[in-house]
Design a protein around this motif. Structure first.
Motif, PDB file in Angstrom:
ATOM      1  N   ALA A  80       0.823  -1.212   0.000  1.00 50.81           N
ATOM      2  CA  ALA A  80       0.000   0.000   0.000  1.00 50.81           C
ATOM      3  C   ALA A  80       0.858   1.263   0.000  1.00 50.81           C
ATOM      4  CB  ALA A  80      -0.927  -0.009   1.214  1.00 50.81           C
ATOM      5  N   SER A  81       1.995   1.231   0.710  1.00 50.11           N
ATOM      6  CA  SER A  81       2.852   2.415   0.756  1.00 50.11           C
ATOM      7  C   SER A  81       3.449   2.701  -0.617  1.00 50.11           C
ATOM      8  CB  SER A  81       3.954   2.236   1.803  1.00 50.11           C
ATOM      9  OG  SER A  81       4.804   1.148   1.474  1.00 50.11           O
ATOM     10  N   TRP A  82       3.829   1.645  -1.352  1.00 55.84           N
ATOM     11  CA  TRP A  82       4.352   1.852  -2.710  1.00 55.84           C
ATOM     12  C   TRP A  82       3.243   2.284  -3.668  1.00 55.84           C
ATOM     13  CZ3 TRP A  82       9.023   2.947  -3.924  1.00 55.84           C
ATOM     14  CH2 TRP A  82      10.097   2.422  -3.202  1.00 55.84           C
ATOM     15  N   ALA A  83       2.039   1.738  -3.479  1.00 59.41           N
ATOM     16  CA  ALA A  83       0.912   2.162  -4.312  1.00 59.41           C
ATOM     17  C   ALA A  83       0.581   3.637  -4.058  1.00 59.41           C
ATOM     18  CB  ALA A  83      -0.305   1.282  -4.019  1.00 59.41           C
ATOM     19  N   LEU A  84       0.634   4.045  -2.806  1.00 60.95           N
ATOM     20  CA  LEU A  84       0.392   5.441  -2.469  1.00 60.95           C
ATOM     21  C   LEU A  84       1.469   6.334  -3.073  1.00 60.95           C
ATOM     22  CD1 LEU A  84      -1.328   7.468  -0.848  1.00 60.95           C
ATOM     23  CD2 LEU A  84       0.163   7.012   1.121  1.00 60.95           C
ATOM     24  N   PHE A  85       2.705   5.858  -3.039  1.00 63.77           N
ATOM     25  CA  PHE A  85       3.810   6.589  -3.656  1.00 63.77           C
ATOM     26  C   PHE A  85       3.541   6.838  -5.139  1.00 63.77           C
ATOM     27  CE2 PHE A  85       7.655   6.106  -6.263  1.00 63.77           C
ATOM     28  CZ  PHE A  85       8.412   7.185  -5.831  1.00 63.77           C
ATOM     29  N   ALA A  86       3.095   5.811  -5.855  1.00 66.75           N
ATOM     30  CA  ALA A  86       2.807   5.954  -7.283  1.00 66.75           C
ATOM     31  C   ALA A  86       1.615   6.875  -7.522  1.00 66.75           C
ATOM     32  CB  ALA A  86       2.543   4.578  -7.904  1.00 66.75           C
ATOM     33  N   TRP A  87       0.619   6.811  -6.649  1.00 61.36           N
ATOM     34  CA  TRP A  87      -0.600   7.612  -6.823  1.00 61.36           C
ATOM     35  C   TRP A  87      -0.340   9.100  -6.553  1.00 61.36           C
ATOM     36  CZ3 TRP A  87      -3.770  10.231  -3.163  1.00 61.36           C
ATOM     37  CH2 TRP A  87      -4.983  10.693  -3.696  1.00 61.36           C
ATOM     38  N   VAL A  88       0.440   9.398  -5.518  1.00 64.92           N
ATOM     39  CA  VAL A  88       0.711  10.811  -5.175  1.00 64.92           C
ATOM     40  C   VAL A  88       1.535  11.474  -6.271  1.00 64.92           C
ATOM     41  CG1 VAL A  88       1.886  12.337  -3.534  1.00 64.92           C
ATOM     42  CG2 VAL A  88       0.504  10.435  -2.700  1.00 64.92           C
ATOM     43  N   GLY A  89       2.512  10.754  -6.820  1.00 59.85           N
ATOM     44  CA  GLY A  89       3.296  11.273  -7.947  1.00 59.85           C
ATOM     45  C   GLY A  89       4.144  12.486  -7.585  1.00 59.85           C
ATOM     46  N   ASP A  90       4.274  13.390  -8.538  1.00 58.81           N
ATOM     47  CA  ASP A  90       5.143  14.560  -8.396  1.00 58.81           C
ATOM     48  C   ASP A  90       4.507  15.591  -7.481  1.00 58.81           C
ATOM     49  OD1 ASP A  90       6.910  16.614  -8.593  1.00 58.81           O
ATOM     50  OD2 ASP A  90       6.661  16.954 -10.745  1.00 58.81           O
ATOM     51  N   SER A  91       4.678  15.402  -6.189  1.00 53.99           N
ATOM     52  CA  SER A  91       4.104  16.294  -5.184  1.00 53.99           C
ATOM     53  C   SER A  91       4.949  16.239  -3.928  1.00 53.99           C
ATOM     54  CB  SER A  91       2.662  15.877  -4.855  1.00 53.99           C
ATOM     55  OG  SER A  91       2.194  16.548  -3.700  1.00 53.99           O
TER      56      SER A  91
END
Length: 344
Positions: A49-60
């Motif tokens: 989930a932490s890696w999925a969240l990383f991909a979802w948040v993106g350039d921020s």
């Protein structure tokens, strides 16, 4: 350091043997497959989930919050690797090693073989200034004898090591990775090729994910925050257990029971502390019975504490912040002679 009392009549074996029989009779050494299935599922889910969240948040810049979350996730995976190394999860050494290589080398970039060897030596002689690698004077000095013999960087850092302790922990994540790769040069390390491939795969996947999803500046910032918080989390997990407790020397001849109990400290707290520290808050019980599943340590505690009290062995237990305070006061006191020498 004599803490012995007369052995109760009619009972055979060493003091530890009698305690071990009591623990075994209570069934506390049995494996807990249900507990570890649930725990592994939750930690693996948190990791994904932490890696999925990383991909979802993106350039921020919100990624810095994700970096902190991922530091906690990496810490929980490390605690699972710790339980694997002690054989708490499976009786099969082969299964434990395979799972350890996956969780350690591949998932978090920590050499399972190197860390297992280092941690085994720590368990054999906890807080021994000559034999415990966790109190070797690399940067910090843990005893007055080490302070007197220190030279170079340890002597300089040792003056103010209590103030520098938490800042230095921010480098622990990086230190573990560097030490893992350095260990690959040791011929004594089993499966060096496999360990090296898995460590390299982790680094490539980790760096690739950061620089593919984030611009260079943010990627580097994420890396720094993540590794710094990971190091602090690990330090705050392991430091309360032994730091500030008696440091043993070659002159201290203690049996197994006293060697483990007198150098360890339990940390009081509820479910949150137990989860955050991965059960290592029951450090005394863990050192006496390293293969005991984490879930059983709480049940073993009253038995061990009562037994130690019956033998007159100091059983130390305090709160989390108190344990950090004791560790910092010990570091400050050990560095006193270095400050005085520098002043003159």
């Amino acid at each position: 350091m004599d803490t012995s009392r007369a052995r109760p009549s009619g009972e055979r074996g060493s003091d530890f043997a009698r305690l071990s029989r009591r623990i075994a009779q209570e069934g506390l050494l049995r494996k807990r497959p249900g507990y570890y299935t649930a725990r592994i599922t939750m930690v693996a889910g948190l990791f994904a989930a932490s890696w999925a969240l990383f991909a979802w948040v993106g350039d921020s810049w919100w990624q810095l919050a994700v970096a902190v979350l991922m530091a906690v996730t990496f810490g929980q995976v490390t605690l699972l690797a710790h339980d694997l190394a002690h054989g708490q999860i499976s009786r099969s050494r082969r299964i434990s090693r395979i799972a350890g290589l996956i969780t350690g080398n591949l998932a978090i970039g920590l050499s399972y073989g190197w860390w297992m060897d280092k941690h085994t030596r720590h368990h054999a002689n906890p807080n021994h200034e000559d034999r415990d690698p966790d109190v070797s004077p690399d940067f910090l000095v843990w005893s007055e004898r080490q302070a007197e013999a220190s030279r170079g960087l340890p002597r300089f850092v040792g003056r103010w090591q209590a103030l520098l302790f938490f800042p230095l922990l921010t480098l622990e994540g990086l230190n573990l990775k560097v030490s893992s790769f350095r260990a690959l040069r040791r011929k004594s390390l089993k499966n060096r090729t496999l360990e090296g491939l898995l460590l390299s795969a982790h680094v490539l996947a980790y760096a690739g994910a950061l620089f593919l999803v984030l611009p260079p500046g943010l990627a580097l910032t994420f890396l720094i925050v993540h590794q710094a918080c990971y190091g602090v989390y690990l330090g705050c997990t392991f430091a309360p257990n032994h730091k500030g407790m008696p440091v043993l020397t070659a002159e201290d001849e203690l049996d197994f029971l006293r060697r483990q109990v007198l150098t360890s400290r339990n940390v009081r707290g509820g479910r949150l502390v137990n989860t955050a520290l991965g059960g290592l808050n029951y450090q005394i019980e863990h050192h006496l019975f390293p293969s005991m599943p984490t879930a059983n340590l709480r049940r073993a505690q009253p038995i061990v504490r009562e037994y130690c009290e019956s033998l007159g062995i100091d059983y130390v237990e305090c709160g989390l912040f108190q344990s950090w305070g004791q560790a910092l006061r010990h570091l400050h006191e050990v560095g006193r002679q270095l400050r005085e020498a520098a002043a003159t």
